[in-house]
Scaffold this motif. Structure first.
Motif, PDB file in Angstrom:
ATOM      1  N   PHE A  23       0.826  -1.202   0.000  1.00 60.32           N
ATOM      2  CA  PHE A  23       0.000   0.000   0.000  1.00 60.32           C
ATOM      3  C   PHE A  23       0.860   1.252   0.000  1.00 60.32           C
ATOM      4  N   ASP A  24       1.987   1.202   0.713  1.00 60.60           N
ATOM      5  CA  ASP A  24       2.906   2.336   0.733  1.00 60.60           C
ATOM      6  C   ASP A  24       3.472   2.588  -0.660  1.00 60.60           C
ATOM      7  N   GLY A  25       3.782   1.505  -1.377  1.00 60.27           N
ATOM      8  CA  GLY A  25       4.279   1.649  -2.739  1.00 60.27           C
ATOM      9  C   GLY A  25       3.256   2.289  -3.652  1.00 60.27           C
ATOM     10  N   MET A  26       1.999   1.874  -3.523  1.00 59.55           N
ATOM     11  CA  MET A  26       0.944   2.427  -4.373  1.00 59.55           C
ATOM     12  C   MET A  26       0.727   3.911  -4.103  1.00 59.55           C
ATOM     13  N   THR A  27       0.630   4.276  -2.837  1.00 56.09           N
ATOM     14  CA  THR A  27       0.333   5.666  -2.501  1.00 56.09           C
ATOM     15  C   THR A  27       1.539   6.588  -2.680  1.00 56.09           C
ATOM     16  N   SER A  28       2.749   6.007  -2.747  1.00 59.22           N
ATOM     17  CA  SER A  28       3.941   6.832  -2.952  1.00 59.22           C
ATOM     18  C   SER A  28       4.157   7.189  -4.417  1.00 59.22           C
ATOM     19  N   PHE A  29       3.545   6.418  -5.318  1.00 58.05           N
ATOM     20  CA  PHE A  29       3.832   6.611  -6.735  1.00 58.05           C
ATOM     21  C   PHE A  29       2.607   6.877  -7.603  1.00 58.05           C
ATOM     22  N   SER A  30       1.418   6.833  -7.021  1.00 59.81           N
ATOM     23  CA  SER A  30       0.232   6.997  -7.857  1.00 59.81           C
ATOM     24  C   SER A  30      -0.903   7.620  -7.059  1.00 59.81           C
ATOM     25  N   ALA A  46      -3.924   6.960  -8.105  1.00 56.92           N
ATOM     26  CA  ALA A  46      -5.021   6.097  -8.538  1.00 56.92           C
ATOM     27  C   ALA A  46      -5.998   5.757  -7.417  1.00 56.92           C
ATOM     28  N   PRO A  47      -5.532   5.482  -6.170  1.00 58.92           N
ATOM     29  CA  PRO A  47      -6.507   5.193  -5.103  1.00 58.92           C
ATOM     30  C   PRO A  47      -7.495   6.327  -4.865  1.00 58.92           C
ATOM     31  N   ILE A  48      -7.011   7.578  -4.942  1.00 57.70           N
ATOM     32  CA  ILE A  48      -7.926   8.711  -4.759  1.00 57.70           C
ATOM     33  C   ILE A  48      -8.910   8.779  -5.928  1.00 57.70           C
ATOM     34  N   ARG A  49      -8.429   8.536  -7.133  1.00 56.76           N
ATOM     35  CA  ARG A  49      -9.311   8.526  -8.294  1.00 56.76           C
ATOM     36  C   ARG A  49     -10.329   7.399  -8.187  1.00 56.76           C
ATOM     37  N   PHE A  50      -9.919   6.282  -7.604  1.00 53.35           N
ATOM     38  CA  PHE A  50     -10.832   5.166  -7.406  1.00 53.35           C
ATOM     39  C   PHE A  50     -11.972   5.573  -6.482  1.00 53.35           C
ATOM     40  N   VAL A  51     -11.637   6.301  -5.417  1.00 55.62           N
ATOM     41  CA  VAL A  51     -12.663   6.781  -4.498  1.00 55.62           C
ATOM     42  C   VAL A  51     -13.613   7.729  -5.221  1.00 55.62           C
ATOM     43  N   VAL A 109     -23.492   4.371   2.331  1.00 57.88           N
ATOM     44  CA  VAL A 109     -22.946   5.694   2.064  1.00 57.88           C
ATOM     45  C   VAL A 109     -21.919   6.080   3.129  1.00 57.88           C
ATOM     46  N   GLY A 110     -22.215   5.758   4.393  1.00 63.03           N
ATOM     47  CA  GLY A 110     -21.267   6.057   5.465  1.00 63.03           C
ATOM     48  C   GLY A 110     -19.950   5.321   5.279  1.00 63.03           C
ATOM     49  N   GLY A 111     -20.019   4.062   4.842  1.00 64.07           N
ATOM     50  CA  GLY A 111     -18.802   3.289   4.584  1.00 64.07           C
ATOM     51  C   GLY A 111     -17.981   3.896   3.466  1.00 64.07           C
ATOM     52  N   LEU A 112     -18.656   4.348   2.410  1.00 65.92           N
ATOM     53  CA  LEU A 112     -17.942   4.991   1.304  1.00 65.92           C
ATOM     54  C   LEU A 112     -17.243   6.264   1.768  1.00 65.92           C
ATOM     55  N   GLN A 113     -17.920   7.017   2.608  1.00 64.39           N
ATOM     56  CA  GLN A 113     -17.323   8.257   3.109  1.00 64.39           C
ATOM     57  C   GLN A 113     -16.081   7.977   3.955  1.00 64.39           C
ATOM     58  N   LEU A 114     -16.171   6.989   4.824  1.00 63.04           N
ATOM     59  CA  LEU A 114     -15.017   6.639   5.655  1.00 63.04           C
ATOM     60  C   LEU A 114     -13.869   6.115   4.805  1.00 63.04           C
ATOM     61  N   LEU A 115     -14.190   5.329   3.774  1.00 62.68           N
ATOM     62  CA  LEU A 115     -13.149   4.829   2.875  1.00 62.68           C
ATOM     63  C   LEU A 115     -12.434   5.991   2.192  1.00 62.68           C
ATOM     64  N   GLY A 116     -13.225   6.930   1.680  1.00 63.04           N
ATOM     65  CA  GLY A 116     -12.635   8.082   1.006  1.00 63.04           C
ATOM     66  C   GLY A 116     -11.795   8.928   1.944  1.00 63.04           C
ATOM     67  N   ILE A 117     -12.291   9.168   3.159  1.00 67.10           N
ATOM     68  CA  ILE A 117     -11.536   9.951   4.135  1.00 67.10           C
ATOM     69  C   ILE A 117     -10.244   9.244   4.499  1.00 67.10           C
ATOM     70  N   GLY A 118     -10.305   7.911   4.640  1.00 69.32           N
ATOM     71  CA  GLY A 118      -9.113   7.150   5.004  1.00 69.32           C
ATOM     72  C   GLY A 118      -8.026   7.228   3.949  1.00 69.32           C
ATOM     73  N   ILE A 150      -7.697   9.500   1.497  1.00 73.36           N
ATOM     74  CA  ILE A 150      -7.201  10.881   1.426  1.00 73.36           C
ATOM     75  C   ILE A 150      -6.289  11.177   2.612  1.00 73.36           C
ATOM     76  N   GLY A 151      -6.662  10.672   3.790  1.00 74.47           N
ATOM     77  CA  GLY A 151      -5.831  10.861   4.973  1.00 74.47           C
ATOM     78  C   GLY A 151      -4.466  10.220   4.825  1.00 74.47           C
ATOM     79  N   GLU A 152      -4.394   9.092   4.133  1.00 80.54           N
ATOM     80  CA  GLU A 152      -3.108   8.438   3.894  1.00 80.54           C
ATOM     81  C   GLU A 152      -2.184   9.352   3.095  1.00 80.54           C
ATOM     82  N   TYR A 153      -2.728   9.990   2.088  1.00 76.03           N
ATOM     83  CA  TYR A 153      -1.918  10.910   1.284  1.00 76.03           C
ATOM     84  C   TYR A 153      -1.524  12.152   2.088  1.00 76.03           C
ATOM     85  N   ILE A 154      -2.444  12.660   2.885  1.00 77.35           N
ATOM     86  CA  ILE A 154      -2.130  13.820   3.726  1.00 77.35           C
ATOM     87  C   ILE A 154      -1.032  13.459   4.720  1.00 77.35           C
ATOM     88  N   GLY A 155      -1.084  12.231   5.257  1.00 75.10           N
ATOM     89  CA  GLY A 155      -0.045  11.784   6.173  1.00 75.10           C
ATOM     90  C   GLY A 155       1.321  11.735   5.506  1.00 75.10           C
TER      91      GLY A 155
END
Length: 330
Positions: A225-232, A234-239, A280-289, A291-296
Motif C-alpha cells: 500500500f505504501d508503494g501504491m500511494t507513494s507513486f500513484s 489512482a486510489p484517490i481517483r478510485f474513491v 454511504v457512510g462506509g464509502l465516506q469513511l473509505l474516502g476519508i481514510g 485521502i488521509g493516507e496521502y495527507i499523512g
C-alpha cells in the motif's frame, strides 16, 4: 578499464542466526571475483545493522576484526528495511564503482553476483536480480505477489516483476538515485525511474537458511500500500469513481421511489433505509481514510526529517585511516 571496487550492502535486522553463514558465503564470492580479476582487491561487504535487538551488531564487529573485507554500519535505531538499505548505499557509494544489495537471509542466489559483475563489465549501470520461479513461496504468497505486480502496472507504476532488492547499481546510477529526496522510500519504484542502461539476471530463490521472515503478511500489505500511494494517485481517483457510482445509484433509487410514490405502492422500510445509510457512510469513511493516507505522507515529507542516524561506521573510518596513511607515505 580498471577493476571496479565493489561493495556488497547487506541490511540486517535481528539476523544473528544467519550471519555466520552469510559472512562465509559472501566472503567466498568476493574472493572468487577478485581471483578472476573481475573486481578490485579493495572491494568490501558492508553489513548495515538496522537497530537489531539481538547480537547482530556484536557479531558484525567481531567478524570485521577478523576479516578485513567485512565492514559494519550501525544505525542508532530501527528505521525500516528501505532506509537501512539506503544508508548502506549512500555510505558505500563514496568509495565504490558499483554496489550490490542483498538480504542477509541468503534466499537470493549469490551465484548470480558473478553475472551481475559481468553485466557491469558489459556496460550496464543497473542489473536487476529477478526470481525465475516462486516455488519456495506458498500458493497464497505467489498469487498475491502476481496480483500486486499486475495492479501496480495497471495504475502506471513501473516495477520489475519478481524483483525485490537484489540488484547491482553503478556509481553514477546511485548518484542519480540519491537525488530523489522523498521520505517515503519505495526503492523498487525509484530505481527504474533513474534510467540508464539496465538488464535482468534470472535466478531461483532458495529457502531461508535460518531464522524467521521479517516480512509477515501485515508488513507485506503495508509495504504494498505504501508503494501504491507513494507513486500513484489512482486510489484517490478510485474513491472518486466509487463516489460517482454511489450518486448514480442513489439517483436511480430516488427515481424508483418517486415512481412507487406516484403509483401508491410505497411502504415504510427500516431495513432499506439503514442499509443505504451504512453503505454511504462506509464509502465516506473509505474516502476519508485514503485521502488521509496521502495527507499523512505529505506531513512526513514537509518535515524533512533525516531518514536515519548512524551510531557507528566501521566502513568509512577504516577507509579514511588508510587514505591518511597513504597520503603521509606519499
Amino acid at each position: 578499464m580498471n577493476r571496479p571496487v565493489l561493495t556488497i550492502v547487506v541490511p540486517c535486522f535481528n539476523e544473528e542466526e544467519v550471519l555466520y553463514e552469510t559472512f562465509e558465503q559472501l566472503s567466498s564470492v568476493l574472493d572468487e571475483l577478485i581471483e578472476e580479476s573481475l573486481i578490485s582487491i579493495e572491494s568490501k561487504i558492508l553489513f548495515v545493522d538496522d537497530g537489531s535487538k539481538d547480537q547482530t551488531w556484536e557479531l558484525i564487529e567481531v567478524e570485521s576484526e577478523k576479516n578485513p573485507k567485512i565492514k559494519g554500519l550501525k544505525l542508532a535505531r530501527n528505521v525500516g528495511h528501505q532506509n537501512a538499505l539506503l544508508a548502506g548505499l549512500e555510505t558505500s557509494s563514496k568509495q565504490s564503482d558499483c554496489v550490490i544489495s542483498i538480504d542477509a537471509d541468503m534466499q537470493d542466489d549469490i551465484s548470480a553476483i558473478h553475472q551481475f559483475v559481468e553485466k557491469f563489465w558489459e556496460g550496464y549501470d543497473i542489473v536487476y536480480g529477478v526470481r525465475d520461479k516462486r516455488e519456495t513461496d506458498t500458493y497464497f504468497k505467489r498469487t498475491t505477489a502476481l496480483g500486486f505486480y499486475r495492479l501496480m502496472g495497471k495504475i502506471g507504476i513501473n516495477l520489475v516483476p519478481n524483483h525485490a532488492d537484489f540488484r547491482l547499481m553503478s556509481k553514477r546510477s546511485l548518484d542519480e538515485l540519491f537525488k530523489f529526496k522523498e521520505t517515503n522510500l519505495f526503492l523498487r519504484g525509484l530505481v527504474p525511474l533513474v534510467g540508464y542502461k539496465s538488464t535482468k539476471v534470472f535466478y531461483d530463490r532458495k529457502e531461508r537458511f535460518a531464522g524467521e521472515s521479517k516480512y509477515p503478511l501485515k508488513k507485506m500489505l503495508a509495504f504494498a500500500f505504501d508503494g501504491m500511494t507513494s507513486f500513484s494517485v489512482a486510489p484517490i481517483r478510485f474513491v472518486t469513481i466509487i463516489g460517482f457510482l454511489a450518486v448514480l445509484i442513489s439517483a436511480i433509487a430516488e427515481g424508483y421511489a418517486i415512481t412507487q410514490e406516484i403509483l401508491g405502492h410505497t411502504e415504510s422500510g427500516w431495513t432499506s433505509l439503514i442499509i443505504s445509510i451504512w453503505f454511504v457512510g462506509g464509502l465516506q469513511l473509505l474516502g476519508i481514510g485514503i485521502i488521509g493516507e496521502y495527507i499523512g505522507k505529505i506531513y512526513h515529507e514537509v518535515k524533512r526529517r533525516p531518514r536515519y542516524a548512524v551510531e557507528k561506521d566501521l566502513y568509512t573510518i577504516k577507509l579514511e585511516v588508510k587514505q591518511q596513511s597513504e597520503a603521509v607515505i606519499n
